[in-house]
Design a protein around this motif. Structure first.
Motif, PDB file in Angstrom:
ATOM      1  N   THR A 191     -10.440   1.942  -6.522  1.00 44.20           N
ATOM      2  CA  THR A 191      -9.793   1.257  -6.535  1.00 44.20           C
ATOM      3  C   THR A 191      -9.335   0.032  -5.663  1.00 44.20           C
ATOM      4  O   THR A 191      -9.340  -1.267  -5.749  1.00 44.20           O
ATOM      5  CB  THR A 191      -8.818   2.530  -5.334  1.00 44.20           C
ATOM      6  OG1 THR A 191      -8.219   3.264  -6.418  1.00 44.20           O
ATOM      7  CG2 THR A 191      -7.223   1.342  -4.114  1.00 44.20           C
ATOM      8  N   ASP A 192     -10.997   0.243  -4.509  1.00 37.55           N
ATOM      9  CA  ASP A 192     -11.217  -0.836  -3.596  1.00 37.55           C
ATOM     10  C   ASP A 192     -12.350  -2.265  -4.296  1.00 37.55           C
ATOM     11  O   ASP A 192     -11.749  -2.968  -4.508  1.00 37.55           O
ATOM     12  CB  ASP A 192     -12.662  -0.486  -2.634  1.00 37.55           C
ATOM     13  CG  ASP A 192     -11.883   0.598  -1.685  1.00 37.55           C
ATOM     14  OD1 ASP A 192     -10.785   0.608  -1.656  1.00 37.55           O
ATOM     15  OD2 ASP A 192     -13.035   1.480  -1.072  1.00 37.55           O
ATOM     16  N   ASP A 227       0.380  -0.830   0.259  1.00 38.53           N
ATOM     17  CA  ASP A 227      -0.020   0.072   0.033  1.00 38.53           C
ATOM     18  C   ASP A 227       0.877   1.304   0.112  1.00 38.53           C
ATOM     19  O   ASP A 227       2.130   1.211  -0.120  1.00 38.53           O
ATOM     20  CB  ASP A 227      -1.055   0.394   1.149  1.00 38.53           C
ATOM     21  CG  ASP A 227      -0.582   0.336   2.038  1.00 38.53           C
ATOM     22  OD1 ASP A 227       0.612   0.326   2.509  1.00 38.53           O
ATOM     23  OD2 ASP A 227      -1.592   1.630   3.137  1.00 38.53           O
ATOM     24  N   VAL A 257      -6.783   5.687  -4.259  1.00 34.80           N
ATOM     25  CA  VAL A 257      -8.067   5.694  -3.511  1.00 34.80           C
ATOM     26  C   VAL A 257      -9.489   5.712  -4.169  1.00 34.80           C
ATOM     27  O   VAL A 257      -9.422   6.334  -5.258  1.00 34.80           O
ATOM     28  CB  VAL A 257      -8.030   6.248  -2.144  1.00 34.80           C
ATOM     29  CG1 VAL A 257      -6.915   5.610  -0.933  1.00 34.80           C
ATOM     30  CG2 VAL A 257      -8.365   7.999  -1.993  1.00 34.80           C
ATOM     31  N   ASN A 281      -1.059   0.576  -4.626  1.00 34.10           N
ATOM     32  CA  ASN A 281      -1.931   1.403  -4.769  1.00 34.10           C
ATOM     33  C   ASN A 281      -1.280   3.105  -4.500  1.00 34.10           C
ATOM     34  O   ASN A 281      -1.421   4.192  -4.641  1.00 34.10           O
ATOM     35  CB  ASN A 281      -4.069   1.588  -4.026  1.00 34.10           C
ATOM     36  CG  ASN A 281      -3.161   2.238  -2.373  1.00 34.10           C
ATOM     37  OD1 ASN A 281      -1.183   1.718  -1.959  1.00 34.10           O
ATOM     38  ND2 ASN A 281      -3.759   3.232  -1.874  1.00 34.10           N
ATOM     39  N   THR A 290      -3.788  -0.045  -9.415  1.00 40.71           N
ATOM     40  CA  THR A 290      -4.821   0.070  -8.905  1.00 40.71           C
ATOM     41  C   THR A 290      -5.885   1.860  -9.987  1.00 40.71           C
ATOM     42  O   THR A 290      -4.844   2.121  -9.707  1.00 40.71           O
ATOM     43  CB  THR A 290      -5.424   0.230  -7.615  1.00 40.71           C
ATOM     44  OG1 THR A 290      -4.936   1.462  -7.133  1.00 40.71           O
ATOM     45  CG2 THR A 290      -4.741  -1.425  -6.775  1.00 40.71           C
ATOM     46  N   ASP A 313     -11.017   6.649   3.740  1.00 42.47           N
ATOM     47  CA  ASP A 313     -10.959   6.188   2.584  1.00 42.47           C
ATOM     48  C   ASP A 313      -9.579   5.019   2.867  1.00 42.47           C
ATOM     49  O   ASP A 313      -9.191   4.069   2.005  1.00 42.47           O
ATOM     50  CB  ASP A 313     -10.331   7.225   1.245  1.00 42.47           C
ATOM     51  CG  ASP A 313     -12.109   7.605   0.985  1.00 42.47           C
ATOM     52  OD1 ASP A 313     -13.216   7.246   1.290  1.00 42.47           O
ATOM     53  OD2 ASP A 313     -11.726   9.560   0.188  1.00 42.47           O
ATOM     54  N   GLU A 314      -8.752   5.740   2.997  1.00 43.96           N
ATOM     55  CA  GLU A 314      -6.864   4.972   3.495  1.00 43.96           C
ATOM     56  C   GLU A 314      -7.319   3.810   4.078  1.00 43.96           C
ATOM     57  O   GLU A 314      -6.725   3.139   4.176  1.00 43.96           O
ATOM     58  CB  GLU A 314      -6.305   5.614   3.539  1.00 43.96           C
ATOM     59  CG  GLU A 314      -5.433   6.741   2.696  1.00 43.96           C
ATOM     60  CD  GLU A 314      -4.666   6.294   1.608  1.00 43.96           C
ATOM     61  OE1 GLU A 314      -3.792   4.857   2.170  1.00 43.96           O
ATOM     62  OE2 GLU A 314      -4.258   7.154   1.293  1.00 43.96           O
ATOM     63  N   HIS A 374      -9.925   2.405   4.140  1.00 42.32           N
ATOM     64  CA  HIS A 374     -11.045   0.893   3.947  1.00 42.32           C
ATOM     65  C   HIS A 374     -10.421   0.284   2.662  1.00 42.32           C
ATOM     66  O   HIS A 374     -10.539  -0.421   2.386  1.00 42.32           O
ATOM     67  CB  HIS A 374     -12.363   1.890   3.280  1.00 42.32           C
ATOM     68  CG  HIS A 374     -13.174   1.566   2.282  1.00 42.32           C
ATOM     69  ND1 HIS A 374     -13.796   0.715   1.508  1.00 42.32           N
ATOM     70  CD2 HIS A 374     -13.932   1.148   3.378  1.00 42.32           C
ATOM     71  CE1 HIS A 374     -14.122   0.700   1.088  1.00 42.32           C
ATOM     72  NE2 HIS A 374     -15.142  -0.627   1.873  1.00 42.32           N
ATOM     73  N   THR A 375      -9.741   1.072   1.944  1.00 45.09           N
ATOM     74  CA  THR A 375      -8.909   0.297   0.553  1.00 45.09           C
ATOM     75  C   THR A 375      -7.692  -0.637   1.353  1.00 45.09           C
ATOM     76  O   THR A 375      -7.198  -1.498   0.814  1.00 45.09           O
ATOM     77  CB  THR A 375      -7.585   1.434  -0.062  1.00 45.09           C
ATOM     78  OG1 THR A 375      -8.479   2.261  -0.739  1.00 45.09           O
ATOM     79  CG2 THR A 375      -7.032   0.790  -0.926  1.00 45.09           C
ATOM     80  N   GLY A 412      -8.391   4.746  -9.676  1.00 47.84           N
ATOM     81  CA  GLY A 412      -8.823   5.510  -8.241  1.00 47.84           C
ATOM     82  C   GLY A 412      -8.937   6.681  -8.390  1.00 47.84           C
ATOM     83  O   GLY A 412      -7.913   7.536  -9.145  1.00 47.84           O
TER      84      GLY A 412
END
Length: 252
Positions: A156-157, A99, A152, A121, A140, A187-188, A190-191, A142
């Protein structure tokens, strides 16, 4: 012990541990619970801590996050040490998630294994790995968080969910046993949590300054990963504390 001296000791203990309990303080400072509670009330009124049920926590801004440039200037030697230690766990033919972060960037710089595929990402990590002929890079989509040059968001997810990898190396701004692994940005967080769910083995990578702190958004519980990779500056009492909860600390 004078009251002001006792309160100063409480703040020193809190600085070291982030979270303190009344019963621990009574034992360490050799005073009654009522005395400790009065001290905590006084310190809260002075804006020096926040009382909780049974204790108190350090008062600090949980949403603050430095930029990538600022992160790269802090604990440089420790992050390089962690990068080498984590990269050594990557084997030939592994699929890996890295990450976005200054510590995971150090991992990218130290990958020596052959035929490795990295899903990331991070634009900076992708650029770094483009120099390595033994690594295939999947980036990814995003939107870009300019502060740390990461990708993100829903795109991305969705992309991360379509992969299953051998190992993931995830950065965290803050680590405690009680609150797990946290980071300032929603957001970070969650990713990162989706990256964890997409991986067979998961390692948190963080230098010793991240322990005992809590940020705004939760990534995972403390026991949801296979280990924490840190530097050899971590204090022995922290190693013992995490090991007692069956949380592996990799530091040498």
């Amino acid at each position: 012990m004078f009251p002001e001296e006792r309160k100063a000791n409480i703040l020193r203990i809190l600085e070291r541990n982030y979270r303190i309990q009344v019963n621990d303080l009574t034992e360490e400072l050799k005073v009654s619970e009522s005395t400790i509670r009065r001290d905590l009330q006084d310190l809260e009124q002075e804006g020096l801590l926040k009382r909780t049920h049974g204790g108190a926590v350090k008062l600090e801004n949980t949403s603050f996050e430095p930029t990538m440039d600022e992160k790269e200037q802090v604990n440089i030697a420790a992050k390089a040490e962690i990068g080498k230690r984590a990269a050594a766990l990557i084997e030939d033919n592994d699929t890996v998630i890295l990450d976005a972060g200054s510590t995971t960037l150090q991992i990218a710089k130290n990958i020596k294994s052959k035929n490795v595929t990295v899903l990331t990402n991070s634009i900076l990590i992708a650029l770094e790995l483009s120099k390595n002929n033994d690594v295939e890079v999947v980036v990814t989509g995003g939107y870009i968080r300019k502060e740390i040059v990461s990708l993100v968001g829903p795109i991305t997810d969705k992309i991360i969910k379509s992969f299953r990898v051998d190992k993931a190396f995830i950065g965290a701004n803050s680590i405690t046993i009680e609150d797990g692994y946290t980071t300032p940005n929603i957001d970070e967080a969650h990713t990162k949590s989706i990256m964890i769910k997409s991986s067979k083995e998961v390692y948190i990578v963080a230098d010793n300054s991240k322990f005992g702190k809590v940020s705004f958004s939760k990534i995972a519980d403390a026991n949801e990963v296979d280990g924490i990779i840190t530097d050899n500056g971590i204090e022995q009492h922290l190693i013992e504390k995490y090991m007692s909860k069956n949380i592996q600390i990799i530091y040498n």
